[in-house]
Structures are given as C-alpha cells and as structure tokens.
Design an enzyme around this catalytic site. Sequence first.
Site, mmCIF file in Angstrom:
data_model
loop_
_atom_site.group_PDB
_atom_site.id
_atom_site.type_symbol
_atom_site.label_atom_id
_atom_site.label_comp_id
_atom_site.label_asym_id
_atom_site.label_seq_id
_atom_site.Cartn_x
_atom_site.Cartn_y
_atom_site.Cartn_z
ATOM 1 N NE ARG A 1 -7.156 72.561 49.294
ATOM 2 C CZ ARG A 1 -6.988 71.853 50.397
ATOM 3 N NH1 ARG A 1 -5.884 71.988 51.101
ATOM 4 N NH2 ARG A 1 -7.915 71.015 50.795
ATOM 5 C CE LYS B 1 -14.392 58.910 60.420
ATOM 6 N NZ LYS B 1 -14.151 60.099 59.702
ATOM 7 N N GLY C 1 -12.640 64.237 49.535
ATOM 8 C CA GLY C 1 -11.352 63.903 48.931
ATOM 9 C C GLY C 1 -11.323 62.519 48.299
ATOM 10 N N GLY D 1 -14.593 68.939 55.079
ATOM 11 C CA GLY D 1 -15.530 69.101 56.201
ATOM 12 C C GLY D 1 -16.573 70.167 55.910
HETATM 13 P P1 AMP Z 1 -15.210 58.606 55.587
HETATM 14 O O1 AMP Z 1 -14.074 59.367 56.202
HETATM 15 O O2 AMP Z 1 -16.294 58.267 56.547
HETATM 16 O O3 AMP Z 1 -15.745 59.265 54.311
HETATM 17 O O4 AMP Z 1 -14.602 57.215 55.129
HETATM 18 C C1 AMP Z 1 -13.623 57.076 54.143
HETATM 19 C C2 AMP Z 1 -12.890 55.794 54.371
HETATM 20 O O5 AMP Z 1 -13.812 54.735 54.427
HETATM 21 C C3 AMP Z 1 -11.906 55.423 53.284
HETATM 22 O O6 AMP Z 1 -10.615 55.505 53.815
HETATM 23 C C4 AMP Z 1 -12.276 53.967 52.932
HETATM 24 O O7 AMP Z 1 -11.160 53.118 52.842
HETATM 25 C C5 AMP Z 1 -13.129 53.557 54.094
HETATM 26 N N1 AMP Z 1 -14.074 52.499 53.755
HETATM 27 C C6 AMP Z 1 -15.081 52.547 52.876
HETATM 28 N N2 AMP Z 1 -15.721 51.377 52.811
HETATM 29 C C7 AMP Z 1 -15.127 50.536 53.677
HETATM 30 C C8 AMP Z 1 -15.325 49.171 54.068
HETATM 31 N N3 AMP Z 1 -16.302 48.440 53.509
HETATM 32 N N4 AMP Z 1 -14.528 48.662 55.025
HETATM 33 C C9 AMP Z 1 -13.551 49.408 55.564
HETATM 34 N N5 AMP Z 1 -13.299 50.692 55.238
HETATM 35 C C10 AMP Z 1 -14.071 51.257 54.301
#
Ligand code: AMP
Length: 414
Positions: free
Chosen positions: A39, A212, A369, A392
Amino acid sequence: MFFKMKKTLRDVDIRGKRILVRVDFNVPIKNGEIKDDTRIRAAVPTIEYALQQDAKVILASHLGRPLKEQKKAAEAGREFNQSAFSLRTVAARLGELIGRNVEFVSDCVGDSAQSACSNLAGGTVLLLENLRFHEGEEKNDAAFARELGALCEVFVNDAFGAAHRAHASTEGITHFVSQSVAGLLMAKELEFLGRTLDNPLRPFVAILGGAKVSDKIPVIESLIKRKVDKLLIGGAMAYTFLKANGYTVGKSLVEDELMPKALETEEAARLAGTEIILPSDHQVVDSYDPLNSRKTIPVDFTNTGLVGLDIGTETVERFSAVIKGAKTILWNGPMGMFEEEPFDQGTIGIALAVAEATRNGAISIVGGGDSVAALNKAGVGKEITHVSTGGGATLEFLAGTPLPGVEALEEIQT
Ligand code: AMP
C-alpha cells in the site's frame, strides 16, 4: 454511462501549493516491522508527481482502529500500546522508497500539525499521525474535517480502499477546501472499475465466487444492467443457486433464505441476455470422514453427507474455456475454500486462465483479497491488467453504490 470521471491532481494547478493527500497506509505492522509495504508503494506515483510539481506534500492515513482497541483493552484491564498504531515507522519506509526524507508530525490536527504544514518547503513530504487517533475521523465530525482542510490548499484523495466510508478525511474535508481531486491510484481504480466496465470490450465475462451470496447479489444485479455476456459463479455461493434450481448439495454452505432472490436474479439475467454458468462438478469431502474422503463428484450430490469445498476439474475446464474467449474479464471471489490445500486448485486454475486470456489481449480486472492472494499463489499477479486495491470499496463500487469519498471529488466537465 454509469460513471462520471473525476479530475485528478494532473488536472489542477498544484505547483508550489500545500496539498493534503489522503493515502491508505493501513499496512500490517508487527513488533514495529512493516510486514507488507504494497500500500505504501501504491501511493508513490502520486507523491512523486506532486514533488515534480514542487508541491508541499502532506500525507494523511488511518492505521487500524486504535480507539476501538483502546476501549477493548480498558474493558479487559489490559495495557494499551498506542505506539503500535503510530504511522512513524511508515514515514521511514516511505522515505526509503522515494529516496528522500519524509518528515513526521505526531498529530494530524492542532498546533503541531498546523505549524509543521505551514513551515513546509516546496518539494518536501510530511506524514501526519494516524487520523483515527481522533474520534472525529470516523464520525465525520465537521470541526475535525475543518481542521484538516485548514492544513492545505488542494485535497487529493488517493485512498480508494477507504472511499466507501464517509469519514472526515475522505468526505468531510472536501467541504472545507476549494479543490478536491483524485490521486493517480484512485484515478486508475476509477478508470478500470468505472470507465472500462461501463464500456467493456466484448465478450465481457465476470467470475464471482466466495461464500456470501448476500454480498454479491447487488454486484450481479449491476453486472446484468451492464449486460455482462457470461457470468461464471463458483465458490460456496454457487450452492445457493444450485439448490434453488433443485439440485441436492449435501451439507455444502447454502444461504436458504436467498434462494428466491437467486432465482429472481437468474430470470433478470435471462431477460438481459446474460448467461449464468454454474459448476457441474465439485471437490467434496465426507463431513463424517473429511481427511480420507476427498473426491470429485458431479453436480447432484447423492450422498447427502458430502460438503463441496471447491469446483471440480471439469468445471475448471469449462470456466477456463469461457474466460479464454473473453475480451474483458472481471473476477471477484475464490472458487472454493482456497486457504486449505488441495481446495485451492479451482481458484488457481481460474487465476491461470485469467492470466492466459490477458496474455492473449484481454483486459482483466481482479478485486478482493482472496482472488488477489490466489493470483499471487499461482505466480501470475503481475500479468493482470488491473488488480484493485479496495476490498469493500471495490464490491460497493461494482454494485453501483456511490462511494462518498469518490462522489465528493470534482468531475471532469465534458
Ligand atoms: P467472501 O468473503 O464471501 O468473498 O468469501 C470468501 C471465503 O469463502 C473464503 O474464506 C473461502 O474459504 C470461502 N469459501 C469459498 N468457497 C467455499 C466453499 N465451497 N465452502 C466453504 N467456504 C468457501
């Protein structure tokens, strides 16, 4: 056209002037040592340009959340180490990077900051202490913003990652200076996430992943409005879509309450001519025997005890073929639980495909990230056209939400 381009510090006269540059120096520091200076490096082009103009460069940033941590420490009866949140170390590192002395003042407002700023010579750099030592920063307090504004003649916002928050140093200050413009890093983010995605070369392919769905639905809706040609969905969020379409997904992560929204989004995509492509096979583990059971299975989970943790090899091939046919690629979010080997393979496969498409002339934009970490793990981080620095902020911008720190900057009149 969704986005109006903002003026940058190249568009205004900063010669010899006091400019306050809001940078994002929120770097990881452990035991007084900077663990990753990405950064700080990212802010160097703006600082160097300003120095070439003989400007008096005042830098302001946040670092962590000192007031929150102080409160937590007080509640737990722990001692609070204020110096862990000081930007002093960053001044030294920046000095090494730009090859000149960087002055430091141990407050960002008040007498010490005012006198340090008014005594600055042209072509010198001063870093102010952590903005978040003052409550007024996150509260966007007008009196605090006015004090910051009084330090400079021109305000330059180069902290895209902080632009989704209306804080005193990102939004409030713009009411107290006559000119507020974007820094070069901010401008690069706006150029790619704004201008390029408003008028993408086609085929325009987006890849979304992560856990999510709730976070990503607004992004999907905005991409459909931009008539993205193909939308590849991986990661745990794919399971909400698959289950909504009647597939069994075992014990994989699903947001049940969002299934109707997923179907609604699919319908909106169909009407807009966007093709949504979901995984057709998965790397799974047996929730009762996770260590011994890793295997690839097709989309319909017959054994209901299985948990999908990554896209399968067939899906990597299908997704890669689509990616390689694209002229503009946007990627946000991992394809699986990529922190755990071997469930990083899907995400790495996608990183390699995005890099190959870029080598063949596509414009690639990657944010988030996790996807950036995957690019680096696959050794292709440098091959991407634009790697976004915002977390974000990137998602909100992609969802079409106005970012207060961007909205407050002067527009280019066309
Ligand atoms: P997000 O913050 O929504 O972008 O999600 C990121 C997180 O999703 C990462 O820490 C991944 O380990 C998790 N993730 C992605 N795919 C899966 C999955 N099939 N099962 C569990 N966790 C997941």
